[in-house]
Design a protein around this motif. Structure first.
Motif, PDB file in Angstrom:
ATOM      1  N   GLU A 127       0.704  -1.143   0.075  1.00  0.00           N
ATOM      2  CA  GLU A 127       0.017  -0.234   0.058  1.00  0.00           C
ATOM      3  C   GLU A 127       0.993   1.293  -0.053  1.00  0.00           C
ATOM      4  OE1 GLU A 127      -2.461  -0.920   3.395  1.00  0.00           O
ATOM      5  OE2 GLU A 127      -4.144  -1.379   2.090  1.00  0.00           O
ATOM      6  N   ASP A 128       1.963   1.451   0.843  1.00  0.00           N
ATOM      7  CA  ASP A 128       2.633   2.434   0.985  1.00  0.00           C
ATOM      8  C   ASP A 128       3.542   2.726  -0.569  1.00  0.00           C
ATOM      9  OD1 ASP A 128       2.151   3.380   3.260  1.00  0.00           O
ATOM     10  OD2 ASP A 128       3.871   2.083   4.252  1.00  0.00           O
ATOM     11  N   PHE A 129       3.808   1.584  -1.155  1.00  0.00           N
ATOM     12  CA  PHE A 129       4.101   1.645  -2.456  1.00  0.00           C
ATOM     13  C   PHE A 129       3.433   2.154  -3.512  1.00  0.00           C
ATOM     14  CE2 PHE A 129       4.946  -0.192  -6.807  1.00  0.00           C
ATOM     15  CZ  PHE A 129       6.645  -0.155  -6.831  1.00  0.00           C
ATOM     16  N   VAL A 130       2.224   1.924  -3.262  1.00  0.00           N
ATOM     17  CA  VAL A 130       0.855   2.675  -4.420  1.00  0.00           C
ATOM     18  C   VAL A 130       1.118   4.004  -3.883  1.00  0.00           C
ATOM     19  CG1 VAL A 130      -1.069   2.512  -5.050  1.00  0.00           C
ATOM     20  CG2 VAL A 130      -0.114   0.469  -4.526  1.00  0.00           C
ATOM     21  N   VAL A 131       0.998   4.359  -2.478  1.00  0.00           N
ATOM     22  CA  VAL A 131       0.875   5.703  -2.251  1.00  0.00           C
ATOM     23  C   VAL A 131       1.983   6.451  -2.658  1.00  0.00           C
ATOM     24  CG1 VAL A 131       0.891   7.403  -0.240  1.00  0.00           C
ATOM     25  CG2 VAL A 131      -0.650   5.172  -0.174  1.00  0.00           C
ATOM     26  N   GLN A 132       3.204   6.010  -2.620  1.00  0.00           N
ATOM     27  CA  GLN A 132       4.352   6.842  -3.089  1.00  0.00           C
ATOM     28  C   GLN A 132       4.524   7.104  -4.341  1.00  0.00           C
ATOM     29  OE1 GLN A 132       8.219   4.952  -3.656  1.00  0.00           O
ATOM     30  NE2 GLN A 132       9.118   6.054  -2.060  1.00  0.00           N
ATOM     31  N   HIS A 133       4.122   6.044  -5.071  1.00  0.00           N
ATOM     32  CA  HIS A 133       3.860   6.358  -6.730  1.00  0.00           C
ATOM     33  C   HIS A 133       2.784   7.087  -7.250  1.00  0.00           C
ATOM     34  CE1 HIS A 133       6.945   2.978  -6.682  1.00  0.00           C
ATOM     35  NE2 HIS A 133       7.414   3.727  -7.563  1.00  0.00           N
ATOM     36  N   VAL A 134       1.699   7.268  -6.398  1.00  0.00           N
ATOM     37  CA  VAL A 134       0.511   8.154  -6.798  1.00  0.00           C
ATOM     38  C   VAL A 134       1.250   9.643  -6.431  1.00  0.00           C
ATOM     39  CG1 VAL A 134      -1.620   8.978  -6.025  1.00  0.00           C
ATOM     40  CG2 VAL A 134      -1.173   6.361  -6.314  1.00  0.00           C
ATOM     41  N   MET A 135       1.785   9.417  -5.304  1.00  0.00           N
ATOM     42  CA  MET A 135       2.354  10.959  -5.037  1.00  0.00           C
ATOM     43  C   MET A 135       3.278  11.422  -5.885  1.00  0.00           C
ATOM     44  SD  MET A 135       1.353  11.929  -1.822  1.00  0.00           S
ATOM     45  CE  MET A 135      -0.023  11.258  -0.634  1.00  0.00           C
ATOM     46  N   GLU A 136       4.162  10.668  -6.479  1.00  0.00           N
ATOM     47  CA  GLU A 136       5.381  10.774  -7.086  1.00  0.00           C
ATOM     48  C   GLU A 136       4.715  11.372  -8.563  1.00  0.00           C
ATOM     49  OE1 GLU A 136       8.405   7.784  -7.592  1.00  0.00           O
ATOM     50  OE2 GLU A 136       9.052   8.875  -9.319  1.00  0.00           O
ATOM     51  N   TYR A 225       5.162  12.750   7.820  1.00  0.00           N
ATOM     52  CA  TYR A 225       4.981  11.363   7.425  1.00  0.00           C
ATOM     53  C   TYR A 225       5.105  10.844   6.003  1.00  0.00           C
ATOM     54  CZ  TYR A 225       3.948  11.663  12.424  1.00  0.00           C
ATOM     55  OH  TYR A 225       4.275  11.855  13.713  1.00  0.00           O
ATOM     56  N   GLY A 226       5.427  11.979   5.133  1.00  0.00           N
ATOM     57  CA  GLY A 226       5.633  11.601   3.554  1.00  0.00           C
ATOM     58  C   GLY A 226       4.699  11.838   2.833  1.00  0.00           C
ATOM     59  N   TYR A 227       3.599  12.475   3.463  1.00  0.00           N
ATOM     60  CA  TYR A 227       2.493  12.711   2.347  1.00  0.00           C
ATOM     61  C   TYR A 227       2.917  14.286   1.614  1.00  0.00           C
ATOM     62  CZ  TYR A 227      -0.122   9.086   4.822  1.00  0.00           C
ATOM     63  OH  TYR A 227      -0.663   8.046   5.474  1.00  0.00           O
ATOM     64  N   HIS A 228       2.344  14.322   0.401  1.00  0.00           N
ATOM     65  CA  HIS A 228       2.638  15.506  -0.162  1.00  0.00           C
ATOM     66  C   HIS A 228       1.223  16.133  -0.531  1.00  0.00           C
ATOM     67  CE1 HIS A 228       6.914  14.956  -0.352  1.00  0.00           C
ATOM     68  NE2 HIS A 228       6.927  13.655  -0.422  1.00  0.00           N
ATOM     69  N   CYS A 229       0.969  17.127  -0.097  1.00  0.00           N
ATOM     70  CA  CYS A 229      -0.327  17.792  -0.570  1.00  0.00           C
ATOM     71  C   CYS A 229       0.028  18.591  -1.947  1.00  0.00           C
ATOM     72  CB  CYS A 229      -0.853  18.895   0.408  1.00  0.00           C
ATOM     73  SG  CYS A 229      -1.164  18.205   2.055  1.00  0.00           S
ATOM     74  N   THR A 230      -0.674  18.116  -2.987  1.00  0.00           N
ATOM     75  CA  THR A 230      -0.357  18.522  -4.144  1.00  0.00           C
ATOM     76  C   THR A 230      -1.472  19.372  -4.912  1.00  0.00           C
ATOM     77  OG1 THR A 230      -0.841  16.340  -4.966  1.00  0.00           O
ATOM     78  CG2 THR A 230       1.186  16.716  -4.806  1.00  0.00           C
ATOM     79  N   MET A 231      -2.729  19.115  -4.263  1.00  0.00           N
ATOM     80  CA  MET A 231      -3.958  19.638  -4.700  1.00  0.00           C
ATOM     81  C   MET A 231      -4.388  20.936  -3.999  1.00  0.00           C
ATOM     82  SD  MET A 231      -5.922  16.191  -5.580  1.00  0.00           S
ATOM     83  CE  MET A 231      -5.336  15.275  -4.228  1.00  0.00           C
ATOM     84  N   MET A 232      -3.918  21.457  -3.115  1.00  0.00           N
ATOM     85  CA  MET A 232      -4.024  22.615  -2.618  1.00  0.00           C
ATOM     86  C   MET A 232      -5.276  22.891  -2.012  1.00  0.00           C
ATOM     87  SD  MET A 232      -2.288  24.901  -5.744  1.00  0.00           S
ATOM     88  CE  MET A 232      -3.701  24.137  -6.989  1.00  0.00           C
ATOM     89  N   THR A 233      -5.957  21.806  -1.496  1.00  0.00           N
ATOM     90  CA  THR A 233      -7.346  22.032  -0.610  1.00  0.00           C
ATOM     91  C   THR A 233      -7.161  21.273   0.627  1.00  0.00           C
ATOM     92  OG1 THR A 233      -8.579  19.986  -1.315  1.00  0.00           O
ATOM     93  CG2 THR A 233      -8.400  21.531  -2.945  1.00  0.00           C
ATOM     94  N   ASP A 234      -8.104  21.721   1.366  1.00  0.00           N
ATOM     95  CA  ASP A 234      -7.969  21.001   2.569  1.00  0.00           C
ATOM     96  C   ASP A 234      -8.508  19.679   2.703  1.00  0.00           C
ATOM     97  OD1 ASP A 234     -10.365  22.410   2.018  1.00  0.00           O
ATOM     98  OD2 ASP A 234     -10.123  23.902   3.689  1.00  0.00           O
ATOM     99  N   THR A 235      -9.392  19.406   2.030  1.00  0.00           N
ATOM    100  CA  THR A 235     -10.089  18.088   1.615  1.00  0.00           C
ATOM    101  C   THR A 235      -9.027  17.057   1.521  1.00  0.00           C
ATOM    102  OG1 THR A 235     -12.021  19.217   0.764  1.00  0.00           O
ATOM    103  CG2 THR A 235     -11.967  16.797   0.551  1.00  0.00           C
TER     104      THR A 235
END
Lengths: 363, 504, 147
Positions: A127-136, A225-235
């Protein structure tokens, strides 16, 4: 360039959702009808849906759904996907021409599983692998955007009124045991499809009415914790908070809700000792994850639908039940539109979650 | 040298028509600037003795006195200012290091005055703290990254045991003000106000006078390089222990208490002979590196059975962020940063005025660094050094501090007029003195009430500002730099502060 | 009855109590006039006693069995009601100063401004609290009933 050059987009909204706890699936017609009634709560600048149980034939594959600005971006991005995932099937997401929906990006869907070699190399959980690549992809591939990445579920969103968005994506042709819908009323918008709700990561999908005044710190907290907020919204940040709390920290849902909308100290002070210690600890440890300011959210995941209000109920949220189906909506009318005689209707209290759980097999 | 070239700093003027020769000024000036002549029944003034504390002006029942900057000036010179010349005169006459008191008074940028706060309009309701709950409660101490909570028999059960925490009614504490530097009455006022309000007061490196043990559960006890007054009961009495490495007013050197202020009681409390200068070594001689700090932290934790958080206080210096990271990894539960404008009872002027970095930049870079390293949860961040009002506090919290220490603001609340002569021990306000004639001028009850009023006033104001931002709990402001905007700052400043310019 | 009590541990020795006592008993009630132009200027009826760093303001204790009243031959010294303060009527006073001699506290002063009379604290009759108490900058004087 400033260190934190975020710009947060603010919006008001309407939302509706229901889950059949027995797992019985229904088409998107009802949810479109419900959110259409809340037409005035959105302004045509964003609508979207999340549907669970729609891809039974690929139930164990991650359904990556992407917007591409053009075909060049698509081929570049697909290379990246190929490197890390085995693609079982891919193709455009079917749409139909709808008057209210403007020119669309390229919308593509891939059913994938992580490449074993890449997964091993990464030292991450699947799951973390998927998250990482989505973020990337979202962070580094300009013009490509993963808007859905869960298993046996999908998000569908666009710039437009939600009922038109539902029509555009032909949701009447999908069957799901949980439907979540959202109509957006942004006060400033780049008119970007990715900016519509729901926001998703893995199985989590979230729709949200409100504005999180704690966004600045929530964002910095999840970033730790390694998340990147890319969409500029609080949601988006709410989605990551849930992912962190429920999946990574393995907190019970009720505890996660107490993190996001904790009871006031005044109340905590009057609790029995054990409870007092629990909530005091939650607040002192997870203070940066508290969502402050007005919100009503619906969070979908594979086996649960969760609706939650802020600590002082500054946004409307109504819940109802009939048989195995639990409904939530910004307005009671949104429920009665598709369920005229619910067995019970209630206004959830501040910070008190409405939880529906999948009890049967999706059918 | 009998004759000084230094011009008087102040000019004291007396309205003879209003002067009633009551001699209050004569009696109240410890510097003997006022003098009564019985023969002529007049009160005269020697302006050269005036330090500008304004005690006489405040006490004069007929408002017959005015104290102002001496209008006599040297020939204008952008480089050789009056201050520069006077300092040379003083050193030529004494051959000594120039001493001063209080915080840096040079015109370095005060970033607080270039940072603006946000407020809600339309899309997000502001919250009215008079009608709705507004929470400022703050816990200081090490926090784990995650909690282990299980659902057992339908009930949430907490499995994690939290490290010891300090509970603050609002994120403002009284800074390290040592007994010795300040009078017992002043210490009493601070300690009792902290206890009554529900915050903490810091002993500084002066030990804990026996009369103050009753407030020890609301006291942070300091352990500095001189180890003055440090013994078992002292460590065990405090709510937390603070290792003082450095101080914003004098980074790189140790505490400094002139022998004039080492009275009988101070001597007992500090465990040093009466009248000796109490000069703390510049470094802790058992800490020459970060691993040594770890040993002291754990020695103190062992000595107090891991029941108290251990804070480590440093002066904000150029590489504060890297040092702070090391401190967290060495086991500090609280990181206290004391900025360029941090105050003191006595410091060499050149050091006070030229060493360190502003607290605003230190908070921003330390908070950012700890987050980048993923260890921000492991320690709380307390900022000190020049907090003048509640807006400064709100901005510090939004930049990333968990709480602030106030020293000068607290002293001013008690009556300090910031005349910077604390090191003489002749404080006319009864605060920075051990002179029995002077210390009784501070009524600890009045001083306590004034401190409580200040805290209550700031509490109200912080709640108002928080409510305006649509936030009803302080933890949602902490590190929330999105609610800050800079005005008149360079791109580099904005980058370091992690804030956007106003208008963007 | 309510009396003035001094807290010597926080008396700053500024003697503002004396100043304001004079003003309270002056004709004009104006501080500058009272000191600089009025005649006669009343004596302060409160006196700050000092010994080293110790100081406190002393004034008539308004004893329950006042030796000054017993010693007064003209009846100038009297108690105002059964529980009231001990007062002094300058009109009846002949300045024998027996009261000064017998006062165990030394709280009565000899006034020779116009004629020989005694001078003592009247607790600022008619005021909510005595002027010395009201004006003490350090609240080292309190006006309370301690029985």
């Amino acid at each position: 360039m400033a260190y934190d050059s975020w710009e947060k987009h603010i919006s008001g909204c309407g939302l509706s959702a229901y889950m059949d706890e027995s797992g019985k699936r229904s088409t998107g017609d009802d949810i479109i009808q419900s959110i259409a009634l809340l037409h005035d709560r959105s302004n045509g600048l964003g609508g979207g849906f999340a549907a669970y149980g729609i891809y039974p034939e690929f139930a164990d594959k991650y359904a990556l759904q992407l917007f591409y600005d053009n075909n060049t971006v698509q081929s570049a991005c697909e290379e990246l996907i190929h490197r890390n995932f085995d693609i079982v099937e891919s193709g455009p997401i079917p749409t139909r021409k709808v008057f209210g929906i403007g020119p669309s990006p390229v919308i593509w869907r891939y059913f994938v599983s992580p490449k074993e070699s890449a997964l091993d190399m990464s030292d991450l959980s699947e799951e973390d692998f998927v998250v990482q690549h989505v973020m990337e992809i979202n962070r580094t591939v300009k013009g490509a955007f993963v808007f859905s990445s869960g298993k046996n579920m999908g998000a569908f969103k666009a710039v437009g009124f939600p009922e038109d968005v539902g029509d555009f994506y032909r949701l009447d042709e999908y069957k799901a045991y949980m439907w979540v819908a959202h109509g957006r009323f942004p006060t400033n918008t780049p008119g970007w499809w990715g900016g519509a709700h729901p926001f998703t990561i893995l199985d989590w999908a979230i729709v949200h009415n409100g504005e999180i005044s704690s966004y600045g710190i929530n964002k910095r907290y999840v970033e730790m914790y390694g998340y990147h907020c890319t969409m500029m919204t609080d949601t988006e940040v709410m989605a990551y908070l849930f992912d962190l709390l429920l999946r990574k920290h393995d907190l019970p849902v009720e505890a996660a809700c107490a993190v996001l909308a904790p009871p006031f100290w005044e109340l905590i002070n009057h609790m029995p000792e054990a409870e007092k210690a629990l909530y005091t600890t939650i607040r002192s440890v997870y203070g940066s994850a508290m969502a402050n300011g007005p919100f009503a959210i619906v969070l979908g995941s594979r086996d649960m639908m969760l609706a939650l209000n802020d600590r002082v109920k500054l946004r409307p949220l109504v819940a109802a039940r009939k048989g195995d189906v639990i409904y939530v909506s910004s307005e009671e009318s949104g429920i009665r539109e598709i369920c005229p005689n619910p067995e019970s209707v209630w206004m959830p209290k501040t910070g008190e979650p409405v939880i529906a759980r999948l009890k049967g097999e999706p059918s | 040298m009998r004759f000084s070239y230094a011009l008087p700093e102040f000019l004291v003027e007396r309205d003879l028509e209003r002067c009633i020769r009551c001699k209050v000024c004569v009696r109240q000036c410890a510097f003997e600037a006022h003098c009564y002549d019985e023969e002529t029944d007049t009160v005269s003034v020697d302006s050269s003795k005036c330090v500008g504390c304004l005690r006489c002006v405040t006490m004069c029942p007929t408002s017959a006195l005015i104290v102002r900057q001496n209008p006599t000036s040297f020939k204008e010179n952008a480089s050789w200012t009056g201050r520069a010349i006077k300092d040379i005169f003083k050193q030529a006459e004494t051959g000594g290091v120039l001493l001063t008191g209080m915080g840096n008074d040079r015109p370095y940028p005060i970033y607080w005055d270039h940072i603006l706060l946000n407020a809600s309009q339309v899309t997000n309701p502001s919250i009215d703290p008079l009608r709705e709950p507004m929470e400022l409660k703050t816990y200081l101490g090490s926090k784990p990254d995650r909690l282990d909570i299980k659902k057992e028999n339908g009930k949430l059960t907490l499995k994690t045991r939290l490290a010891p925490q300090l509970e603050l009614r609002m994120p403002v504490m009284f800074s390290a003000l040592s007994y010795g530097a300040i009078s017992l009455n002043a210490s009493k006022a601070l300690a009792s106000a902290a206890k009554e309000f529900g915050t903490y007061c810091n002993t500084g490196e002066g030990g804990l006078h026996r009369d103050l043990f009753q407030y020890a559960d609301r006291t942070i006890v300091q352990c500095a390089s001189g180890r003055f007054g440090v013994y078992r009961d002292y460590l065990q009495a405090g709510a937390a222990i603070e290792i003082k490495i450095g101080q914003g007013a004098k980074p790189g050197i140790g505490g400094h208490l002139p022998g004039e202020k080492v009275s009988e009681e101070v001597s007992k409390t500090r465990m040093i002979p009466v009248g000796t200068d109490a000069l703390s070594p510049a470094p802790h001689h058992d800490i020459y590196s970060i691993e040594d700090l770890r040993q002291l932290i754990y020695a103190l934790k062992e000595a107090t059975r891991y029941e108290k958080p251990v804070s480590v206080k440093i002066a904000a210096v150029h590489n504060a962020a890297a040092i702070a990271s090391g401190m967290v990894r060495a086991g500090a539960d609280i990181i206290a940063l004391d900025g360029l404008r941090g105050s003191t009872g006595a410091a060499p002027t050149r050091i006070r005025n030229n060493v360190g970095i502003p607290i605003e930049l230190a908070i921003a870079s330390v908070d950012r660094r700890l987050r980048e390293e993923g260890i921000r949860q492991r320690a709380s961040l307390v900022a000190a050094g020049g907090f003048r009002n509640s807006a400064d506090v709100v901005k510090a919290i939004a930049l990333g501090a968990d709480a602030v220490y106030i020293g000068t603001s607290a002293l001013v609340a008690m009556g300090c007029h910031v005349c910077q002569i604390c090191y003489t021990g002749k404080c006319n306000w009864g605060i920075a003195t051990q002179d029995p004639y002077l210390e009784k001028r501070l009524n600890p009850e009045i001083a306590k009430e004034r401190l409580l009023n200040l805290l209550r006033a700031w509490e109200h104001e912080i709640k108002e500002m928080l409510g305006g931002m649509g936030i009803n709990a302080i933890e949602s402001l902490r590190g929330n730099r999105l609610h800050l905007r800079g005005v008149g700052l360079s791109d580099t400043d904005l980058d370091i502060l992690g804030i956007l310019p106003a208008g963007r | 009855m309510k009396r003035v009590y001094a807290k010597e541990e926080i008396c700053a020795g500024c003697r503002l109590c004396e100043v304001w006592c004079v003003v309270a008993h002056s004709k004009s009630g104006d501080i500058v006039k009272a000191f600089n132009s009025e005649f006669p200027r009343p004596l302060p009826r409160v006196m700050v006693e000092e010994a080293g760093p110790f100081s406190f303001a002393l004034q008539c204790r308004h004893c329950m069995e006042p030796p000054c009243i017993e010693a007064c031959m003209t009846g100038a010294m009297f108690r105002d009601g059964a529980e009231g303060p001990v007062l002094h009527d300058p009109e009846q006073c002949v300045g024998c100063w027996m009261c000064v001699m017998v006062c165990p506290y030394g709280a009565i002063a000899r006034d020779v401004t116009i004629k020989k009379i005694a001078s003592k604290c009247d607790l600022c009759q008619g005021e909510e609290e005595p002027s010395c108490v009201a004006h003490c900058p350090n609240e080292a004087l309190v006006f309370e009933d301690r029985g």
